[in-house]
Design a protein around this motif. Structure first.
Motif: not given
Length: 214
Positions: A125-130
């Motif tokens: 539900x959130x953008x994936x992160x580095x």
């Protein structure tokens, strides 16, 4: 913030990224970059960018099992890149394309979606992160279930302060290694779960007994 920090990482240190690319090409056969389909926000599939750290033909992985640092499929330069997390740097391209954020749940392999239930799906539900909460709390030393819990907690309790804490802890992971932060999670999920359970129990009790309401 994602765009500004990504440009700061990408442009001033461009010579370093080019040097890494040359070393990868000079020390092992195969492409410089490793590209793989990953599910992003709301299960949208995108190609994640990484410096290649493994020998050609090593793409097949076992679901839920991380590549450990003593894996013989890792190239000589790949060991250094994985240890310092520099292999993830090309993902600033994903950030600039709007496919990833600096902080968020790490994008998994598409095959992992088969095992997702409604709770685990919250991590999409959130953008994936580095980098993410699980990555600075032990990462490869954690079970898949523990990582999922941390990801879901992050999504449900997102704040800019938490992002800043994760970014600062990521610097520590790069300099000191993931082992240093094993059993040193930024959040105590068990305590949070107990508080939530107690609050729900109190709410149910108040619903059954209106006289208990303050």
């Amino acid at each position: 913030m994602d765009i500004v920090i990504s440009l700061i990482v990408l442009i001033p240190f461009l010579l370093i990224w080019l040097t890494i690319a040359i070393l990868i090409k000079a020390t092992s056969k195969g492409p410089i970059f490793f590209l793989q389909d990953r599910p992003g926000l709301n299960k949208q599939i995108f190609k994640v960018y990484k410096y290649r750290t493994m020998k050609p033909g090593s793409e097949k992985m076992v679901k839920g099992q991380e590549v450990m640092k003593d894996d013989d499929r890792i190239t000589s330069i790949g060991k250094f890149l994985r240890r310092t997390k520099l292999d993830e740097i090309p993902q600033v391209i994903n950030v600039l394309k709007g496919e990833m954020s600096l902080v968020g749940p790490r994008p998994e392999r598409v095959a992992s979606l088969e095992d997702y239930d409604d709770e685990i799906t919250k991590r999409l539900h959130m953008m994936p992160g580095m980098t993410g909460l699980a990555q600075v709390s032990g990462n490869i030393h954690l079970s898949l279930e523990e990582r999922y819990k941390l990801d879901v907690y992050y999504v449900e309790n997102y704040s800019l302060i938490m992002d800043l804490k994760i970014i600062l802890r990521t610097v520590g992971v790069v300099l000191l290694g993931e082992d240093r932060y094993l059993n040193k999670s930024l959040v105590d999920i068990e305590s949070v779960n107990k508080e939530v359970a107690a609050a729900k129990e109190e709410a149910v009790s108040n619903e059954k007994n209106p006289n208990n309401r303050g």
